[in-house]
Design a protein around this motif. Structure first.
Motif, PDB file in Angstrom:
ATOM      1  N   LYS A   1      -2.574   6.438   2.781  1.00 24.51           N
ATOM      2  CA  LYS A   1      -2.457   7.475   1.752  1.00 24.51           C
ATOM      3  C   LYS A   1      -1.528   8.591   2.217  1.00 24.51           C
ATOM      4  O   LYS A   1      -0.721   9.117   1.440  1.00 24.51           O
ATOM      5  CB  LYS A   1      -3.841   8.044   1.414  1.00 24.51           C
ATOM      6  CG  LYS A   1      -4.714   7.085   0.617  1.00 24.51           C
ATOM      7  CD  LYS A   1      -6.066   7.712   0.266  1.00 24.51           C
ATOM      8  CE  LYS A   1      -6.913   6.743  -0.537  1.00 24.51           C
ATOM      9  NZ  LYS A   1      -8.240   7.321  -0.878  1.00 24.51           N
ATOM     10  N   PHE A   2      -1.630   8.945   3.491  1.00 29.41           N
ATOM     11  CA  PHE A   2      -0.770  10.001   4.021  1.00 29.41           C
ATOM     12  C   PHE A   2       0.688   9.534   4.076  1.00 29.41           C
ATOM     13  O   PHE A   2       1.604  10.279   3.697  1.00 29.41           O
ATOM     14  CB  PHE A   2      -1.240  10.411   5.418  1.00 29.41           C
ATOM     15  CG  PHE A   2      -0.493  11.591   5.987  1.00 29.41           C
ATOM     16  CD1 PHE A   2      -0.800  12.880   5.580  1.00 29.41           C
ATOM     17  CD2 PHE A   2       0.512  11.416   6.930  1.00 29.41           C
ATOM     18  CE1 PHE A   2      -0.117  13.975   6.095  1.00 29.41           C
ATOM     19  CE2 PHE A   2       1.203  12.492   7.460  1.00 29.41           C
ATOM     20  CZ  PHE A   2       0.881  13.780   7.045  1.00 29.41           C
ATOM     21  N   LEU A   3       0.916   8.317   4.555  1.00 23.65           N
ATOM     22  CA  LEU A   3       2.281   7.787   4.629  1.00 23.65           C
ATOM     23  C   LEU A   3       2.938   7.761   3.250  1.00 23.65           C
ATOM     24  O   LEU A   3       4.116   8.108   3.098  1.00 23.65           O
ATOM     25  CB  LEU A   3       2.264   6.387   5.230  1.00 23.65           C
ATOM     26  CG  LEU A   3       1.902   6.282   6.720  1.00 23.65           C
ATOM     27  CD1 LEU A   3       1.711   4.826   7.118  1.00 23.65           C
ATOM     28  CD2 LEU A   3       2.972   6.942   7.588  1.00 23.65           C
ATOM     29  N   ASP A   4       2.185   7.349   2.239  1.00 27.38           N
ATOM     30  CA  ASP A   4       2.747   7.303   0.893  1.00 27.38           C
ATOM     31  C   ASP A   4       2.975   8.714   0.353  1.00 27.38           C
ATOM     32  O   ASP A   4       3.978   8.977  -0.322  1.00 27.38           O
ATOM     33  CB  ASP A   4       1.815   6.519  -0.034  1.00 27.38           C
ATOM     34  CG  ASP A   4       2.543   6.023  -1.268  1.00 27.38           C
ATOM     35  OD1 ASP A   4       3.606   5.388  -1.116  1.00 27.38           O
ATOM     36  OD2 ASP A   4       2.053   6.269  -2.393  1.00 27.38           O
ATOM     37  N   PHE A   5       2.069   9.614   0.682  1.00 31.57           N
ATOM     38  CA  PHE A   5       2.141  11.005   0.228  1.00 31.57           C
ATOM     39  C   PHE A   5       3.415  11.680   0.707  1.00 31.57           C
ATOM     40  O   PHE A   5       4.075  12.408  -0.043  1.00 31.57           O
ATOM     41  CB  PHE A   5       0.906  11.737   0.760  1.00 31.57           C
ATOM     42  CG  PHE A   5       0.784  13.182   0.354  1.00 31.57           C
ATOM     43  CD1 PHE A   5       0.286  13.530  -0.888  1.00 31.57           C
ATOM     44  CD2 PHE A   5       1.130  14.194   1.244  1.00 31.57           C
ATOM     45  CE1 PHE A   5       0.140  14.870  -1.250  1.00 31.57           C
ATOM     46  CE2 PHE A   5       0.990  15.522   0.891  1.00 31.57           C
ATOM     47  CZ  PHE A   5       0.497  15.862  -0.354  1.00 31.57           C
TER      48      PHE A   5
ATOM     49  N   LYS B   1       0.820  -1.214   0.000  1.00 27.25           N
ATOM     50  CA  LYS B   1       0.000   0.000   0.000  1.00 27.25           C
ATOM     51  C   LYS B   1       0.854   1.265   0.000  1.00 27.25           C
ATOM     52  O   LYS B   1       0.322   2.372   0.098  1.00 27.25           O
ATOM     53  CB  LYS B   1      -0.920  -0.001   1.225  1.00 27.25           C
ATOM     54  CG  LYS B   1      -1.938  -1.132   1.221  1.00 27.25           C
ATOM     55  CD  LYS B   1      -2.836  -1.069   2.443  1.00 27.25           C
ATOM     56  CE  LYS B   1      -3.883  -2.179   2.426  1.00 27.25           C
ATOM     57  NZ  LYS B   1      -4.767  -2.122   3.617  1.00 27.25           N
ATOM     58  N   LEU B   2       2.175   1.079  -0.116  1.00 21.23           N
ATOM     59  CA  LEU B   2       3.099   2.213  -0.081  1.00 21.23           C
ATOM     60  C   LEU B   2       4.012   2.160  -1.306  1.00 21.23           C
ATOM     61  O   LEU B   2       5.205   1.842  -1.204  1.00 21.23           O
ATOM     62  CB  LEU B   2       3.926   2.183   1.208  1.00 21.23           C
ATOM     63  CG  LEU B   2       3.145   2.288   2.519  1.00 21.23           C
ATOM     64  CD1 LEU B   2       4.061   2.050   3.710  1.00 21.23           C
ATOM     65  CD2 LEU B   2       2.458   3.651   2.637  1.00 21.23           C
ATOM     66  N   PRO B   3       3.474   2.487  -2.473  1.00 26.17           N
ATOM     67  CA  PRO B   3       4.277   2.377  -3.698  1.00 26.17           C
ATOM     68  C   PRO B   3       5.508   3.276  -3.721  1.00 26.17           C
ATOM     69  O   PRO B   3       6.438   3.019  -4.485  1.00 26.17           O
ATOM     70  CB  PRO B   3       3.285   2.762  -4.807  1.00 26.17           C
ATOM     71  CG  PRO B   3       2.163   3.469  -4.116  1.00 26.17           C
ATOM     72  CD  PRO B   3       2.082   2.868  -2.755  1.00 26.17           C
TER      73      PRO B   3
END
Length: 341
Positions: free
Chosen positions: A267-271, A97-99
Motif C-alpha cells: 500500500k505504501f509503495l503504491d501510495f 498489487k501496484l496499480p
C-alpha cells in the motif's frame, strides 16, 4: 544519497484517526522522509509508519544482512540494488498489487540496476557535488579541487561526506581515471591525492544542511537537495558540479525478503507512486523524483533551482554509479580504510 543523519525512530500519528489497521517499518536515510507524506498515508489507510534512520548505504546493508532488524522497506541507492538482490535480501515485486506502477517516468522504468523495475520503485534522485559558502571563497566551485586541492581560503574549512563510493569516484575522475577502475597506477594516484588532501579538511561528516546554513562549514562535498535547503536558509551557499565528473544517483524503495507487514508495504509503495504524493517527498527533501506528473504539485522554486537543474555544460559529466567488480571494490575499500585512519 542526502540527509541530516541521526539514528532515530519517528512514529507518525494523527489525532482523530480510528485505530490503525496495521503498521509498517521503513528503514530510510535520515531527514529524507516527509512527515506530511506519512501523516497523509496514515490518515488514508490507518497504517502507522515507523521510520528508522541510517547514515549510509553500507550501514543499511550491514544491518539488513545481520537479520533480526524488523524492517519491511529499505531505500538503497542504485549501486546497491543488485547487491541486495544477489544476496536475497529483497523480493521481486508483485506488480498486480501496484496499480500505479505505470506512473514511473519513462526514463526510470527500465534502469540498468533493476531492469523492468522488478524489485524497486523510485524514491528520489540527484547529484553529489560541491557546496561552497561564497563569503569564504568566490572562485570556481565547479571542480573537485574544492576538496582535493582546497584553495587557501578553504583550507581547514571543508567537509567531506563519508560515503566511500562517492568520494573515491570523484577522486578517480579528478586524476583522470574511470570509476570502478582496477588500474593500480590510477588507484595509487587516487589514494595519494586523498591522503594528501585529508589534513586540509575540517571534517568527514553528515548533517551539512544546518552546518552550511549556519556558516559552521564553508564548503562540503554533499548532495544537491540538502544544499538546496541550505541555500534557502543562507543565500551565500552555492552548489557546484565538478567538471572532472560527478555522481548521479537514485534512491529507491525495496521490499525486504523477511518483511512482516507485506500488504501494508505494498500500500505504501503504491501510495508514493501517485504524483501528488511523490511531490510531497520532493518538496520536503528537495530532490527530484521518478514519478511522471509530480512536477505540477511541487514548489515553484524547484523548477529552475540550480541544485536541481544540471547546467547543460555539465550534463555529460554526470555518471551513474553501478556496483564495482569485486577486485575494484577490494581496492576501493583498502583506500577508504587507509583514509579513515
Amino acid at each position: 544519497m542526502k540527509r541530516l543523519l541521526t539514528v532515530t525512530a519517528i512514529l507518525m500519528a494523527s489525532t482523530g484517526i480510528a485505530c490503525a489497521e496495521g503498521e509498517l517499518q521503513l528503514y530510510n536515510w535520515g531527514d529524507y522522509t516527509s512527515p506530511e507524506l506519512l501523516a497523509k498515508f496514515e490518515k488514508e489507510t490507518g497504517i502507522k509508519v515507523t521510520v528508522t534512520d541510517y547514515d549510509s548505504n553500507d550501514t543499511a546493508l550491514a544491518k539488513i544482512e545481520a537479520g533480526g532488524h524488523g524492517f519491511d522497506l529499505v531505500v538503497p541507492s542504485a549501486n546497491y540494488v543488485q547487491i541486495y538482490a544477489e544476496k536475497g535480501l529483497i523480493q521481486e515485486l508483485d506488480l498486480s498489487k501496484l496499480p500505479h506502477h505505470g506512473n514511473i517516468a519513462p526514463e526510470w522504468k527500465d534502469v540498468p540496476y533493476d531492469p523492468g523495475r522488478k524489485f524497486t520503485v523510485p524514491w528520489q534522485w540527484g547529484t553529489t557535488g560541491m557546496a561552497v559558502n561564497q563569503k569564504a571563497y568566490s572562485g570556481d566551485i565547479n571542480t573537485s579541487a574544492i576538496f582535493l586541492d582546497p584553495p587557501p581560503e578553504l583550507v581547514g574549512k571543508v567537509n567531506v561526506t563519508p560515503e566511500m563510493n562517492d568520494v573515491i569516484s570523484l577522486a578517480t575522475w579528478y586524476v583522470g581515471g574511470e570509476a570502478c577502475t582496477e588500474d593500480t597506477e590510477v588507484l595509487k594516484k587516487v589514494r595519494d591525492k586523498l591522503l594528501e588532501a585529508k589534513p586540509k579538511w575540517l571534517s568527514m561528516d553528515y548533517g551539512m544542511t544546518e552546518k552550511m546554513s549556519n556558516n559552521d562549514v564553508m564548503a562540503s562535498l554533499y548532495w544537491n537537495g540538502a544544499i538546496f535547503r541550505a541555500r534557502l536558509a543562507n543565500p551565500d551557499v552555492k552548489y557546484g558540479y565538478p567538471k572532472e565528473g560527478f555522481p548521479l544517483w537514485m534512491d529507491q524503495v525495496a521490499l525486504l525478503s523477511d518483511a512482516k507487514n507485506v500488504e501494508e508495504a505494498y500500500k505504501f509503495l503504491d501510495f508514493i507512486m501517485l504524483p501528488e504524493n511523490a511531490a510531497l517527498i520532493s518538496s520536503f527533501a528537495r530532490y527530484a523524483n521518478g514519478i511522471a506528473g509530480s512536477e505540477e504539485f511541487m514548489p515553484a522554486d524547484m523548477k529552475d533551482a540550480p541544485e536541481i537543474v544540471i547546467p547543460e555544460e555539465f550534463k555529460a559529466k554526470g555518471h551513474f554509479l553501478l556496483p564495482c567488480s569485486p577486485k575494484a571494490q577490494e581496492y576501493n575499500t583498502a583506500i577508504w580504510t587507509e583514509l579513515q585512519k
